[in-house]
Write a protein that holds these residues in place. Structure first.
Motif, short mmCIF file in Angstrom:
data_model
loop_
_atom_site.label_atom_id
_atom_site.label_comp_id
_atom_site.label_asym_id
_atom_site.label_seq_id
_atom_site.Cartn_x
_atom_site.Cartn_y
_atom_site.Cartn_z
N ALA A 41 0.84 -1.20 0.00
CA ALA A 41 0.00 0.00 0.00
C ALA A 41 0.87 1.25 0.00
CB ALA A 41 -0.91 -0.01 1.22
N MET A 42 2.03 1.17 0.64
CA MET A 42 2.94 2.32 0.67
C MET A 42 3.47 2.61 -0.73
SD MET A 42 4.92 1.32 4.24
CE MET A 42 5.87 2.84 4.43
N TYR A 43 3.85 1.57 -1.46
CA TYR A 43 4.33 1.78 -2.82
C TYR A 43 3.20 2.25 -3.75
CZ TYR A 43 8.84 -0.23 -1.67
OH TYR A 43 10.07 -0.43 -1.12
N ARG A 44 2.01 1.77 -3.49
CA ARG A 44 0.86 2.21 -4.27
C ARG A 44 0.59 3.70 -4.03
NH1 ARG A 44 -3.00 -1.41 -6.27
NH2 ARG A 44 -2.36 -3.60 -6.23
N ALA A 45 0.74 4.14 -2.78
CA ALA A 45 0.51 5.54 -2.45
C ALA A 45 1.51 6.44 -3.17
CB ALA A 45 0.58 5.74 -0.94
N VAL A 46 2.76 6.00 -3.22
CA VAL A 46 3.79 6.76 -3.93
C VAL A 46 3.45 6.81 -5.42
CG1 VAL A 46 6.20 6.71 -4.70
CG2 VAL A 46 5.64 6.35 -2.28
N THR A 47 3.00 5.69 -5.97
CA THR A 47 2.61 5.64 -7.38
C THR A 47 1.49 6.62 -7.67
OG1 THR A 47 3.26 3.31 -7.53
CG2 THR A 47 1.75 4.13 -9.22
N LEU A 48 0.47 6.62 -6.81
CA LEU A 48 -0.65 7.55 -6.97
C LEU A 48 -0.18 9.00 -6.93
CD1 LEU A 48 -3.74 8.08 -7.12
CD2 LEU A 48 -3.75 8.02 -4.61
N LEU A 49 0.69 9.30 -5.97
CA LEU A 49 1.20 10.66 -5.82
C LEU A 49 1.97 11.08 -7.07
CD1 LEU A 49 1.61 13.11 -3.93
CD2 LEU A 49 3.70 12.00 -3.11
N ALA A 50 2.81 10.20 -7.57
CA ALA A 50 3.60 10.51 -8.77
C ALA A 50 2.70 10.71 -9.98
CB ALA A 50 4.60 9.39 -9.03
N GLN A 51 1.72 9.85 -10.15
CA GLN A 51 0.79 9.97 -11.28
C GLN A 51 0.03 11.29 -11.21
OE1 GLN A 51 -1.45 6.30 -10.87
NE2 GLN A 51 -0.12 5.22 -12.32
N ARG A 52 -0.39 11.67 -10.03
CA ARG A 52 -1.11 12.93 -9.87
C ARG A 52 -0.24 14.13 -10.26
NH1 ARG A 52 -4.32 12.54 -4.06
NH2 ARG A 52 -6.20 11.50 -4.85
N LEU A 66 10.09 14.57 -5.36
CA LEU A 66 8.72 14.39 -4.89
C LEU A 66 8.69 13.62 -3.57
CD1 LEU A 66 5.63 14.69 -5.63
CD2 LEU A 66 5.81 12.37 -6.57
N ILE A 67 9.50 12.57 -3.47
CA ILE A 67 9.49 11.68 -2.32
C ILE A 67 10.13 12.32 -1.08
CG2 ILE A 67 10.29 9.43 -1.45
CD1 ILE A 67 8.02 9.36 -3.48
N GLU A 68 10.99 13.30 -1.29
CA GLU A 68 11.66 13.94 -0.15
C GLU A 68 10.67 14.50 0.85
OE1 GLU A 68 14.29 16.81 -1.90
OE2 GLU A 68 16.03 15.45 -1.79
N GLY A 69 9.56 15.03 0.37
CA GLY A 69 8.56 15.61 1.27
C GLY A 69 7.37 14.70 1.52
N LEU A 70 7.56 13.39 1.36
CA LEU A 70 6.46 12.44 1.49
C LEU A 70 5.87 12.43 2.90
CD1 LEU A 70 4.84 10.12 0.11
CD2 LEU A 70 6.57 8.55 1.03
N ASP A 71 4.56 12.58 2.98
CA ASP A 71 3.82 12.48 4.25
C ASP A 71 2.86 11.31 4.12
OD1 ASP A 71 2.41 12.73 6.57
OD2 ASP A 71 1.51 14.67 6.11
N ALA A 107 8.13 1.15 -7.99
CA ALA A 107 8.78 0.44 -6.88
C ALA A 107 10.21 0.04 -7.22
CB ALA A 107 7.97 -0.80 -6.50
N ALA A 108 10.56 0.04 -8.50
CA ALA A 108 11.91 -0.33 -8.90
C ALA A 108 12.90 0.82 -8.71
CB ALA A 108 11.92 -0.77 -10.37
N ASN A 109 12.38 2.02 -8.41
CA ASN A 109 13.25 3.18 -8.22
C ASN A 109 14.05 3.06 -6.92
OD1 ASN A 109 13.47 6.08 -6.80
ND2 ASN A 109 13.66 6.36 -9.01
N LEU A 116 11.05 4.32 1.56
CA LEU A 116 10.01 3.51 2.18
C LEU A 116 10.61 2.42 3.06
CD1 LEU A 116 7.26 3.18 -0.59
CD2 LEU A 116 7.59 4.92 1.18
N GLY A 117 11.76 1.89 2.67
CA GLY A 117 12.43 0.88 3.49
C GLY A 117 12.80 1.43 4.86
N ASP A 118 13.30 2.66 4.89
CA ASP A 118 13.63 3.30 6.16
C ASP A 118 12.38 3.47 7.03
OD1 ASP A 118 16.29 3.47 5.47
OD2 ASP A 118 16.21 5.57 4.85
N MET A 119 11.28 3.87 6.40
CA MET A 119 10.02 4.03 7.13
C MET A 119 9.54 2.69 7.70
SD MET A 119 8.04 6.64 4.50
CE MET A 119 6.53 6.67 5.48
N GLN A 120 9.70 1.65 6.91
CA GLN A 120 9.26 0.32 7.32
C GLN A 120 10.11 -0.22 8.47
OE1 GLN A 120 9.57 -1.51 3.48
NE2 GLN A 120 7.88 -0.26 2.68
N ARG A 121 11.41 0.00 8.41
CA ARG A 121 12.28 -0.46 9.49
C ARG A 121 11.98 0.28 10.80
NH1 ARG A 121 15.71 -1.76 5.11
NH2 ARG A 121 16.16 0.42 4.62
#
Length: 231
Positions: A41-52, A66-71, A107-109, A116-121
């Motif tokens: 779901a986290m990767y999906r959220a990033v995908t949605l944000l990028a597409q928007r 874009l990801i630097e300011g991810l909330d 997700a391959a980026n 996201l890995g840092d957030m998950q850990r």
């Protein structure tokens, strides 16, 4: 009694698209009174944000910025996990076909995976986590006490996905099979944290198992691991 990190373990559930990881992980977490973390779901959220924002997966520099300011927050509720993206509930929006067919490319980026890995850990640092994804046992939580590699045949995974669809988002079964096979190849061959089974993971083919059987099996393994850690 208040649980401490000694009383809990982390459980990593990896596997290909459509293997039932999210459903199984959610139920295992509920059985053990653990916290479920849906990394997909986290990767999906990033995908949605990028597409928007009109940013394609190949636009690495723009995606990085874009990801630097991810909330992004995962909020447990009585009916499941709510995905909050910049204070917006996107739980349903991230399940669209537009996101589903593109998420593996984003997700391959490398930076997306690092962020996201840092957030998950961080989420798993206090133990008592059930986390599912594609590189949890190998990359995100390599020290997880229990690792499961959950899979099923492409045909069975497509059949399950097909059953979940309604008239408004109907896709032919043959198309789903082709999409799942293509996503498997992309996940398995990407340079950054590809989908592979961790050496110490338990391989579990669920092609002929019910959800309840899979959950029960993993819960028993978790309880056995916990006893071993506590002794």
């Amino acid at each position: 009694m208040t649980l401490t990190t000694i009383d809990r373990i982390n459980i990593a559930i990896d596997g290909p698209a459509g293997a039932g990881k999210s459903t199984v992980a959610r139920k295992v977490a509920a059985e053990l009174s653990y916290v479920y973390v849906d990394t997909g779901a986290m990767y999906r959220a990033v995908t949605l944000l990028a597409q928007r924002n009109g940013i394609g997966p190949e636009q690495a520099a723009d995606l990085h910025k874009l990801i630097e300011g991810l909330d992004l927050k995962l909020q447990p509720t009585s009916t499941g996990q709510k995905i909050m993206l910049h204070n917006e509930d996107v739980t349903e929006l991230i399940r669209s076909r537009e996101v589903t067919t593109q998420v593996s490319h984003y997700a391959a980026n490398e930076y997306v995976r690092q962020k996201l890995g840092d957030m998950q850990r961080e989420l798993a640092s206090h133990k008592g986590i059930v986390m599912d994804g594609r590189d949890i046992g190998t990359h995100v939580l390599p020290d997880a006490e229990l690792k499961i590699f959950l899979t099923a045949s492409v045909k069975e995974r497509a059949r399950r996905r097909h059953q979940e669809l309604n008239d408004s988002n109907y896709v032919p079964l043959e198309q789903l099979e082709a999409e799942i096979a293509a996503r498997d190849k992309l996940d398995e061959t990407r340079e950054i944290a590809p989908l592979i089974q961790a050496e110490d993971a338990v391989f579990l083919d669920t092609s002929h198992m019910t959800i309840e059987e899979v959950v029960s099996y993993i819960v028993k393994l978790g309880q056995s691991k916990l006893m071993g850690v506590s002794e």
